[in-house]
Design a protein around this motif. Structure first.
Motif, PDB file in Angstrom:
ATOM      1  N   ASN A  89      -9.871   9.509 -10.755  1.00  0.00           N
ATOM      2  CA  ASN A  89      -9.649   8.346 -11.606  1.00  0.00           C
ATOM      3  C   ASN A  89      -9.370   7.114 -10.747  1.00  0.00           C
ATOM      4  OD1 ASN A  89      -9.261   6.903 -14.071  1.00  0.00           O
ATOM      5  ND2 ASN A  89      -7.063   7.039 -13.768  1.00  0.00           N
ATOM      6  N   ILE A  90      -9.921   6.005 -11.175  1.00  0.00           N
ATOM      7  CA  ILE A  90      -9.573   4.698 -10.610  1.00  0.00           C
ATOM      8  C   ILE A  90      -8.983   3.888 -11.751  1.00  0.00           C
ATOM      9  CG2 ILE A  90     -10.427   2.552  -9.623  1.00  0.00           C
ATOM     10  CD1 ILE A  90     -12.617   4.114  -8.289  1.00  0.00           C
ATOM     11  N   LYS A  91      -7.793   3.367 -11.543  1.00  0.00           N
ATOM     12  CA  LYS A  91      -7.110   2.587 -12.574  1.00  0.00           C
ATOM     13  C   LYS A  91      -6.862   1.185 -12.014  1.00  0.00           C
ATOM     14  CE  LYS A  91      -2.671   2.484 -14.943  1.00  0.00           C
ATOM     15  NZ  LYS A  91      -1.415   3.231 -15.143  1.00  0.00           N
ATOM     16  N   LEU A  92      -7.407   0.179 -12.695  1.00  0.00           N
ATOM     17  CA  LEU A  92      -7.206  -1.211 -12.311  1.00  0.00           C
ATOM     18  C   LEU A  92      -6.360  -1.898 -13.382  1.00  0.00           C
ATOM     19  CD1 LEU A  92     -10.845  -2.162 -11.226  1.00  0.00           C
ATOM     20  CD2 LEU A  92      -8.991  -1.237  -9.816  1.00  0.00           C
ATOM     21  N   ASN A 128      -4.079  -6.885  -9.621  1.00  0.00           N
ATOM     22  CA  ASN A 128      -2.625  -6.765  -9.593  1.00  0.00           C
ATOM     23  C   ASN A 128      -2.198  -5.384  -9.086  1.00  0.00           C
ATOM     24  OD1 ASN A 128      -0.015  -7.958 -10.160  1.00  0.00           O
ATOM     25  ND2 ASN A 128       0.151  -6.417 -11.766  1.00  0.00           N
ATOM     26  N   LYS A 129      -2.869  -4.340  -9.594  1.00  0.00           N
ATOM     27  CA  LYS A 129      -2.548  -2.986  -9.133  1.00  0.00           C
ATOM     28  C   LYS A 129      -3.790  -2.114  -9.270  1.00  0.00           C
ATOM     29  CE  LYS A 129       0.681   0.847  -9.854  1.00  0.00           C
ATOM     30  NZ  LYS A 129       1.778   1.360 -10.689  1.00  0.00           N
ATOM     31  N   ALA A 130      -4.104  -1.410  -8.205  1.00  0.00           N
ATOM     32  CA  ALA A 130      -5.209  -0.451  -8.215  1.00  0.00           C
ATOM     33  C   ALA A 130      -4.657   0.904  -7.784  1.00  0.00           C
ATOM     34  CB  ALA A 130      -6.319  -0.885  -7.264  1.00  0.00           C
ATOM     35  N   THR A 131      -4.915   1.912  -8.597  1.00  0.00           N
ATOM     36  CA  THR A 131      -4.486   3.267  -8.271  1.00  0.00           C
ATOM     37  C   THR A 131      -5.713   4.159  -8.255  1.00  0.00           C
ATOM     38  OG1 THR A 131      -2.385   2.878  -9.386  1.00  0.00           O
ATOM     39  CG2 THR A 131      -2.950   5.166  -8.908  1.00  0.00           C
ATOM     40  N   ILE A 132      -5.883   4.864  -7.147  1.00  0.00           N
ATOM     41  CA  ILE A 132      -7.026   5.767  -6.974  1.00  0.00           C
ATOM     42  C   ILE A 132      -6.477   7.176  -6.828  1.00  0.00           C
ATOM     43  CG2 ILE A 132      -9.016   6.333  -5.520  1.00  0.00           C
ATOM     44  CD1 ILE A 132      -8.701   3.306  -4.539  1.00  0.00           C
ATOM     45  N   ASN A 133      -6.847   8.049  -7.775  1.00  0.00           N
ATOM     46  CA  ASN A 133      -6.445   9.452  -7.718  1.00  0.00           C
ATOM     47  C   ASN A 133      -7.577  10.261  -7.111  1.00  0.00           C
ATOM     48  OD1 ASN A 133      -5.092   8.447 -10.594  1.00  0.00           O
ATOM     49  ND2 ASN A 133      -3.731   9.557  -9.219  1.00  0.00           N
ATOM     50  N   THR A 179      -2.340   3.679  -3.848  1.00  0.00           N
ATOM     51  CA  THR A 179      -1.991   2.548  -4.710  1.00  0.00           C
ATOM     52  C   THR A 179      -1.988   1.273  -3.881  1.00  0.00           C
ATOM     53  OG1 THR A 179      -0.627   3.952  -6.122  1.00  0.00           O
ATOM     54  CG2 THR A 179      -0.249   1.586  -6.263  1.00  0.00           C
ATOM     55  N   LEU A 180      -2.692   0.268  -4.380  1.00  0.00           N
ATOM     56  CA  LEU A 180      -2.721  -1.056  -3.765  1.00  0.00           C
ATOM     57  C   LEU A 180      -2.125  -2.034  -4.763  1.00  0.00           C
ATOM     58  CD1 LEU A 180      -6.423  -1.046  -2.520  1.00  0.00           C
ATOM     59  CD2 LEU A 180      -4.402  -0.389  -1.220  1.00  0.00           C
ATOM     60  N   LYS A 181      -1.242  -2.899  -4.297  1.00  0.00           N
ATOM     61  CA  LYS A 181      -0.669  -3.916  -5.173  1.00  0.00           C
ATOM     62  C   LYS A 181      -1.063  -5.289  -4.667  1.00  0.00           C
ATOM     63  CE  LYS A 181       3.183  -1.209  -6.872  1.00  0.00           C
ATOM     64  NZ  LYS A 181       4.642  -1.036  -6.879  1.00  0.00           N
ATOM     65  N   GLN A 182      -1.505  -6.128  -5.597  1.00  0.00           N
ATOM     66  CA  GLN A 182      -1.877  -7.516  -5.352  1.00  0.00           C
ATOM     67  C   GLN A 182      -2.953  -7.648  -4.266  1.00  0.00           C
ATOM     68  OE1 GLN A 182       1.790  -9.650  -4.728  1.00  0.00           O
ATOM     69  NE2 GLN A 182       2.573  -9.082  -6.735  1.00  0.00           N
ATOM     70  N   VAL A 211       0.868  -1.184   0.000  1.00  0.00           N
ATOM     71  CA  VAL A 211       0.000   0.000   0.000  1.00  0.00           C
ATOM     72  C   VAL A 211       0.894   1.220   0.000  1.00  0.00           C
ATOM     73  CG1 VAL A 211      -1.720   1.306   1.308  1.00  0.00           C
ATOM     74  CG2 VAL A 211      -1.812  -1.189   1.281  1.00  0.00           C
ATOM     75  N   ASP A 212       0.557   2.186  -0.836  1.00  0.00           N
ATOM     76  CA  ASP A 212       1.290   3.448  -0.860  1.00  0.00           C
ATOM     77  C   ASP A 212       0.277   4.576  -0.949  1.00  0.00           C
ATOM     78  OD1 ASP A 212       3.184   5.427  -0.981  1.00  0.00           O
ATOM     79  OD2 ASP A 212       3.947   4.882  -2.963  1.00  0.00           O
ATOM     80  N   VAL A 213       0.228   5.397   0.079  1.00  0.00           N
ATOM     81  CA  VAL A 213      -0.718   6.511   0.132  1.00  0.00           C
ATOM     82  C   VAL A 213       0.060   7.814   0.063  1.00  0.00           C
ATOM     83  CG1 VAL A 213      -2.516   7.651   1.484  1.00  0.00           C
ATOM     84  CG2 VAL A 213      -2.297   5.156   1.568  1.00  0.00           C
ATOM     85  N   SER A 214      -0.205   8.586  -0.970  1.00  0.00           N
ATOM     86  CA  SER A 214       0.277   9.959  -1.040  1.00  0.00           C
ATOM     87  C   SER A 214      -0.880  10.791  -0.539  1.00  0.00           C
ATOM     88  CB  SER A 214       0.631  10.349  -2.470  1.00  0.00           C
ATOM     89  OG  SER A 214       1.624   9.498  -2.980  1.00  0.00           O
ATOM     90  N   PHE A 215      -0.795  11.220   0.693  1.00  0.00           N
ATOM     91  CA  PHE A 215      -1.953  11.752   1.396  1.00  0.00           C
ATOM     92  C   PHE A 215      -2.754  12.766   0.600  1.00  0.00           C
ATOM     93  CE2 PHE A 215       0.124   9.740   4.924  1.00  0.00           C
ATOM     94  CZ  PHE A 215      -0.961   9.151   5.541  1.00  0.00           C
ATOM     95  N   PHE A 216      -4.021  12.448   0.499  1.00  0.00           N
ATOM     96  CA  PHE A 216      -5.040  13.267  -0.151  1.00  0.00           C
ATOM     97  C   PHE A 216      -4.776  13.504  -1.627  1.00  0.00           C
ATOM     98  CE2 PHE A 216      -5.153  14.438   4.365  1.00  0.00           C
ATOM     99  CZ  PHE A 216      -6.388  13.909   4.661  1.00  0.00           C
ATOM    100  N   SER A 217      -3.995  12.602  -2.273  1.00  0.00           N
ATOM    101  CA  SER A 217      -3.850  12.727  -3.719  1.00  0.00           C
ATOM    102  C   SER A 217      -3.920  11.374  -4.423  1.00  0.00           C
ATOM    103  CB  SER A 217      -2.555  13.458  -4.089  1.00  0.00           C
ATOM    104  OG  SER A 217      -1.431  12.717  -3.684  1.00  0.00           O
TER     105      SER A 217
END
Length: 163
Positions: free
Chosen positions: A96-99, A76-81, A58-61, A49-55
Motif C-alpha cells: 500500500n502507498i498512502k498519500l 504532507n505525509k507518504a507511507t509505503i507499506n 514514512t516521509l513527512k513534508q 523519514v522513518d523506516v521500519s526496515f523491510f516493512s
C-alpha cells in the motif's frame, strides 16, 4: 575473548539503534536529497523519514520544486507499506502507498516542448541501452490511498476557451 565478543555485540546493538533511529534516517535522507537537488539544480526536501526496515517507510513534508522555483510536488505525509522484498529475485511488492494531502502542480509552458516534470523523468531515464543479460527489478503495487489531494495542470500551449 569474552571482552571481544561483548564488544562485538555492543557494536552491533549500537549500529542497529543508529539505523533504526528516525533522526539518523532523516539525516541520511536529507544528505541524499541535498545531493539530488544539486544534481537537478532544484530544491528537494523532506522534514522527517522513518523506516521500519523491510516493512514501512514514512516521509513527512516531501517537497520538490520545478526548475522555475514553483512547487512541483508537496506531500504532507507518504507511507509505503512493503510486502515481499527479495534481492535474489529482484522483486519488491508494495502492499500500500498512502498519500495524505498531496499537491501536484503540473505545468506545460507555451514556449517549451516539455512540461515541468520532464527534467526529473529525464534524469532517471536510462542513458544508454542497458545490457539485457541481467533481469530488471520487478515492482508490484497492490493498492494506493490518497486523501485530500489537490492536482493542478496548466497547459499554456493550448488557448483557453471563453465561456
Amino acid at each position: 575473548m569474552v571482552f571481544a565478543a561483548a564488544f562485538l555485540v555492543l557494536m552491533a546493538v549500537i549500529i542497529s539503534l543508529i539505523f533504526y533511529n528516525a533522526a539518523f534516517q532523516t539525516f541520511l535522507a536529507k544528505k541524499y536529497l541535498h545531493h539530488l537537488s544539486n544534481e537537478l539544480n532544484t530544491t528537494i526536501s523532506v522534514a522527517e523519514v522513518d523506516v521500519s526496515f523491510f516493512s514501512e517507510v514514512t516521509l513527512k513534508q516531501l517537497y520538490v520544486e520545478d526548475l522555475q522555483g514553483d512547487t512541483l510536488v508537496y506531500i504532507n505525509k507518504a507511507t509505503i507499506n512493503l510486502g515481499l522484498f527479495s534481492w535474489e529475485n529482484k522483486m519488491v511488492n508494495i502492499s500500500n502507498i498512502k498519500l495524505v494531502k498531496p499537491y501536484f502542480n503540473l505545468h506545460h509552458p507555451k514556449d517549451s516542448v516539455h512540461n515541468n516534470l520532464y527534467f526529473i523523468t529525464n534524469y532517471f531515464a536510462p542513458k544508454e541501452k542497458s545490457d539485457t543479460s541481467s533481469s530488471p527489478w520487478q515492482v508490484n503495487f497492490e493498492s494506493a490511498s490518497i486523501y485530500q489531494a489537490q492536482f493542478t495542470y496548466n497547459n499554456d500551449k493550448i488557448e483557453a476557451l471563453d465561456y
